[in-house]
Design an enzyme around this catalytic site. Structure first.
Site, PDB file in Angstrom:
ATOM      1  N   ARG A 188     -25.789 -29.181   8.868  1.00  0.00           N
ATOM      2  CA  ARG A 188     -26.233 -28.482   7.653  1.00  0.00           C
ATOM      3  C   ARG A 188     -25.869 -29.243   6.362  1.00  0.00           C
ATOM      4  O   ARG A 188     -25.597 -28.638   5.329  1.00  0.00           O
ATOM      5  CB  ARG A 188     -25.648 -27.057   7.582  1.00  0.00           C
ATOM      6  CG  ARG A 188     -25.994 -26.175   8.746  1.00  0.00           C
ATOM      7  CD  ARG A 188     -27.495 -25.864   8.827  1.00  0.00           C
ATOM      8  NE  ARG A 188     -27.781 -25.105  10.020  1.00  0.00           N
ATOM      9  CZ  ARG A 188     -28.140 -25.655  11.200  1.00  0.00           C
ATOM     10  NH1 ARG A 188     -28.299 -26.963  11.312  1.00  0.00           N
ATOM     11  NH2 ARG A 188     -28.383 -24.901  12.241  1.00  0.00           N
TER      12      ARG A 188
ATOM     13  N   SER B 245     -28.239 -17.302   8.452  1.00  0.00           N
ATOM     14  CA  SER B 245     -26.793 -17.306   8.712  1.00  0.00           C
ATOM     15  C   SER B 245     -26.014 -17.557   7.424  1.00  0.00           C
ATOM     16  O   SER B 245     -26.275 -18.523   6.705  1.00  0.00           O
ATOM     17  CB  SER B 245     -26.449 -18.406   9.720  1.00  0.00           C
ATOM     18  OG  SER B 245     -27.017 -18.077  10.964  1.00  0.00           O
TER      19      SER B 245
ATOM     20  N   GLU C 117     -22.699 -21.189   4.615  1.00  0.00           N
ATOM     21  CA  GLU C 117     -23.840 -22.077   4.880  1.00  0.00           C
ATOM     22  C   GLU C 117     -24.870 -21.923   3.757  1.00  0.00           C
ATOM     23  O   GLU C 117     -25.556 -22.870   3.409  1.00  0.00           O
ATOM     24  CB  GLU C 117     -24.471 -21.719   6.234  1.00  0.00           C
ATOM     25  CG  GLU C 117     -25.699 -22.552   6.553  1.00  0.00           C
ATOM     26  CD  GLU C 117     -26.173 -22.375   7.990  1.00  0.00           C
ATOM     27  OE1 GLU C 117     -25.328 -22.270   8.900  1.00  0.00           O
ATOM     28  OE2 GLU C 117     -27.397 -22.332   8.185  1.00  0.00           O
TER      29      GLU C 117
HETATM   30  C1  LIG Z   1     -34.467 -15.077   8.991  1.00  0.00           C
HETATM   31  C2  LIG Z   1     -33.908 -16.455   8.723  1.00  0.00           C
HETATM   32  C3  LIG Z   1     -33.587 -17.281   9.790  1.00  0.00           C
HETATM   33  C4  LIG Z   1     -33.055 -18.550   9.575  1.00  0.00           C
HETATM   34  N1  LIG Z   1     -32.738 -19.338  10.651  1.00  0.00           N
HETATM   35  C5  LIG Z   1     -32.257 -20.584  10.433  1.00  0.00           C
HETATM   36  C6  LIG Z   1     -31.957 -21.439  11.545  1.00  0.00           C
HETATM   37  O1  LIG Z   1     -32.124 -21.088  12.700  1.00  0.00           O
HETATM   38  N2  LIG Z   1     -31.492 -22.691  11.269  1.00  0.00           N
HETATM   39  C7  LIG Z   1     -31.292 -23.133   9.982  1.00  0.00           C
HETATM   40  O2  LIG Z   1     -30.877 -24.285   9.783  1.00  0.00           O
HETATM   41  N3  LIG Z   1     -31.572 -22.329   8.912  1.00  0.00           N
HETATM   42  C8  LIG Z   1     -32.048 -21.083   9.113  1.00  0.00           C
HETATM   43  N4  LIG Z   1     -32.316 -20.292   8.036  1.00  0.00           N
HETATM   44  C9  LIG Z   1     -32.092 -20.815   6.666  1.00  0.00           C
HETATM   45  C10 LIG Z   1     -33.321 -21.504   6.053  1.00  0.00           C
HETATM   46  O3  LIG Z   1     -34.463 -21.198   6.808  1.00  0.00           O
HETATM   47  C11 LIG Z   1     -33.145 -23.028   6.008  1.00  0.00           C
HETATM   48  O4  LIG Z   1     -31.958 -23.395   5.332  1.00  0.00           O
HETATM   49  C12 LIG Z   1     -34.316 -23.723   5.289  1.00  0.00           C
HETATM   50  O5  LIG Z   1     -34.166 -25.102   5.409  1.00  0.00           O
HETATM   51  C13 LIG Z   1     -34.388 -23.352   3.804  1.00  0.00           C
HETATM   52  O6  LIG Z   1     -35.524 -23.974   3.251  1.00  0.00           O
HETATM   53  P1  LIG Z   1     -36.049 -23.491   1.830  1.00  0.00           P
HETATM   54  O7  LIG Z   1     -37.253 -24.262   1.471  1.00  0.00           O
HETATM   55  O8  LIG Z   1     -36.194 -22.012   1.805  1.00  0.00           O
HETATM   56  O9  LIG Z   1     -34.829 -23.939   0.897  1.00  0.00           O
HETATM   57  P2  LIG Z   1     -34.178 -23.128  -0.297  1.00  0.00           P
HETATM   58  O10 LIG Z   1     -33.519 -21.908   0.240  1.00  0.00           O
HETATM   59  O11 LIG Z   1     -35.166 -22.931  -1.384  1.00  0.00           O
HETATM   60  O12 LIG Z   1     -33.066 -24.166  -0.773  1.00  0.00           O
HETATM   61  C14 LIG Z   1     -31.991 -24.475   0.081  1.00  0.00           C
HETATM   62  C15 LIG Z   1     -31.313 -25.732  -0.476  1.00  0.00           C
HETATM   63  O13 LIG Z   1     -32.237 -26.812  -0.420  1.00  0.00           O
HETATM   64  C16 LIG Z   1     -32.444 -27.369  -1.712  1.00  0.00           C
HETATM   65  N5  LIG Z   1     -33.858 -27.782  -1.787  1.00  0.00           N
HETATM   66  C17 LIG Z   1     -34.953 -27.026  -1.568  1.00  0.00           C
HETATM   67  N6  LIG Z   1     -36.065 -27.784  -1.668  1.00  0.00           N
HETATM   68  C18 LIG Z   1     -35.652 -29.032  -1.977  1.00  0.00           C
HETATM   69  C19 LIG Z   1     -36.303 -30.278  -2.209  1.00  0.00           C
HETATM   70  N7  LIG Z   1     -37.655 -30.414  -2.142  1.00  0.00           N
HETATM   71  N8  LIG Z   1     -35.560 -31.357  -2.510  1.00  0.00           N
HETATM   72  C20 LIG Z   1     -34.192 -31.283  -2.584  1.00  0.00           C
HETATM   73  N9  LIG Z   1     -33.506 -30.137  -2.366  1.00  0.00           N
HETATM   74  C21 LIG Z   1     -34.241 -29.036  -2.065  1.00  0.00           C
HETATM   75  C22 LIG Z   1     -32.081 -26.258  -2.682  1.00  0.00           C
HETATM   76  O14 LIG Z   1     -31.703 -26.792  -3.941  1.00  0.00           O
HETATM   77  C23 LIG Z   1     -30.929 -25.595  -1.957  1.00  0.00           C
HETATM   78  O15 LIG Z   1     -29.744 -26.325  -2.168  1.00  0.00           O
HETATM   79  C24 LIG Z   1     -32.848 -19.013   8.234  1.00  0.00           C
HETATM   80  C25 LIG Z   1     -33.200 -18.187   7.152  1.00  0.00           C
HETATM   81  C26 LIG Z   1     -33.719 -16.933   7.389  1.00  0.00           C
HETATM   82  C27 LIG Z   1     -34.093 -16.061   6.198  1.00  0.00           C
END
Ligand SMILES: Cc1cc2nc3c(=O)[nH]c(=O)nc-3n(C[C@H](O)[C@H](O)[C@H](O)COP(=O)(O)OP(=O)(O)OC[C@H]3O[C@@H](n4cnc5c(N)ncnc54)[C@H](O)[C@@H]3O)c2cc1C
Length: 297
Positions: free
Chosen positions: A158, A207, A279
């Site tokens: 992560r 998580s 996380e």
């Molecule tokens: C129901 C549910 C289940 C999930 N299951 C998992 C799982 O099994 N495994 C897992 O790893 N995660 C899981 N997650 C968490 C999430 O899906 C991941 O962390 C995912 O990668 C977040 O992507 P996002 O675009 O929503 O990022 P955001 O939530 O918008 O941002 C997360 C981080 O990434 C940065 N970021 C976003 N876009 C960019 C970019 N283009 N360039 C640089 N930095 C950027 C942000 O600044 C922030 O620090 C889950 C979430 C939910 C709600």
């Protein structure tokens, strides 16, 4: 194009949080570079789909940027997939499955964008998105485009060693041909397991805590042993089905989530002598709030 006072609750999966005083969505590398340069090194944050971010009730003082338009693409070829930072992780995994590519089931049912997935090294316990990266393209705060390989980004659980203000624009991912029937079955099994064990029907951030690892086990197990499963504060609840999820059961405030996190962390420390590490990413909180949940951001 920048907008003022944009409600971030509507742009996050949690549906929680105040405003960004300056928010912009940028659809081309040229527009993004111009926007970053215009910030002149003042702080900013990058928002993907908001599936891993808890925004404070006060909102965030920094500018917030998102990718859109030309950054939302996916191209599958014989040996790889090229995807933009605004493409959805579900779309990436869906295409891999549709084309019978092996090695992508670990990302089934993970919401978010490719950019957010790269920043978080999203995945399962044993695999992360960076395991499939050939190269990624980033943009620096000065608007320069820089290509990175996994060896240069040093991904770990992560985490990735790339400065927080570098924007992931997209990348090329390994996707080797597999047996389509097997690929479909493996994906379906993984999806079923995740949907049965995690919570998708209520807003959450996934998580909350990183897994502490041996000998303590998974984060949900230590939260459970600390007696916090089902605990509630305001509109936030530690899910019965998965004790590492704090769900928004209706009008939760960020302070509700934070208070459940702080209490969980204290109790886990009393029970097992370890401090859990978040996380999720916490935006707009003061140093005291961040310290109460062990966030080093
Ligand atoms: C129901 C549910 C289940 C999930 N299951 C998992 C799982 O099994 N495994 C897992 O790893 N995660 C899981 N997650 C968490 C999430 O899906 C991941 O962390 C995912 O990668 C977040 O992507 P996002 O675009 O929503 O990022 P955001 O939530 O918008 O941002 C997360 C981080 O990434 C940065 N970021 C976003 N876009 C960019 C970019 N283009 N360039 C640089 N930095 C950027 C942000 O600044 C922030 O620090 C889950 C979430 C939910 C709600």
């Amino acid at each position: 194009m920048w907008e003022s006072d944009v409600q971030l609750a509507a742009l996050t999966r949690y549906r929680i949080g105040g405003k960004a005083h300056r928010y912009g969505r940028f659809g081309t590398p040229a527009d993004l570079a111009r926007a970053l340069r215009s910030l002149d090194r003042s702080p900013y944050r990058v928002l993907g789909c908001g599936a891993n971010v808890l925004v404070s009730d006060r909102g965030v003082p920094e500018s917030v940027i998102s990718l859109a338009g030309e950054f939302d693409y996916l191209v599958v070829s014989e040996t790889g997939i090229v995807a933009g930072g605004a493409a959805g992780l579900p779309a990436l995994v869906g295409e891999a499955r549709r084309w019978g590519k092996s090695g992508w089931d670990f990302l089934e049912a993970v919401p978010g964008s490719v950019g957010g997935g790269l920043r978080m090294n999203a995945g399962s316990v044993d695999s992360g998105l960076w395991d499939r990266v050939e190269w990624v393209e980033t943009m620096t705060p000065e608007g320069e485009r820089v290509r990175l390989t996994p060896a240069e980004a040093s991904p770990s659980y992560r985490h990735v060693d790339v400065a927080d203000d570098w924007v992931f624009l997209g990348g090329r991912f390994e996707a080797l041909p597999g047996d389509p029937g097997t690929v479909n079955a493996v994906h379906a099994r993984r999806r079923r397991l995740k949907v049965e064990s995690q919570v998708y029907e209520l807003p959450s951030c996934g998580s909350i805590w990183k897994n502490p690892g041996p000998p303590h086990g998974s984060a949900w197990e230590v939260v459970d042993r600390a007696g916090m499963r089902g605990a509630e504060k305001g509109g936030a609840r530690i899910a019965e089905r998965h004790a590492n999820f704090i769900v928004n059961v209706g009008n939760a405030r960020a302070s509700d989530v934070l208070s459940l996190m702080a209490e969980t962390r204290r109790r886990v420390h009393d029970e097992e002598g370890i401090w859990l590490e978040p996380e999720i990413r916490l935006w707009g909180f003061d140093a005291g709030d961040l310290a109460s949940v062990g966030a080093v951001q």
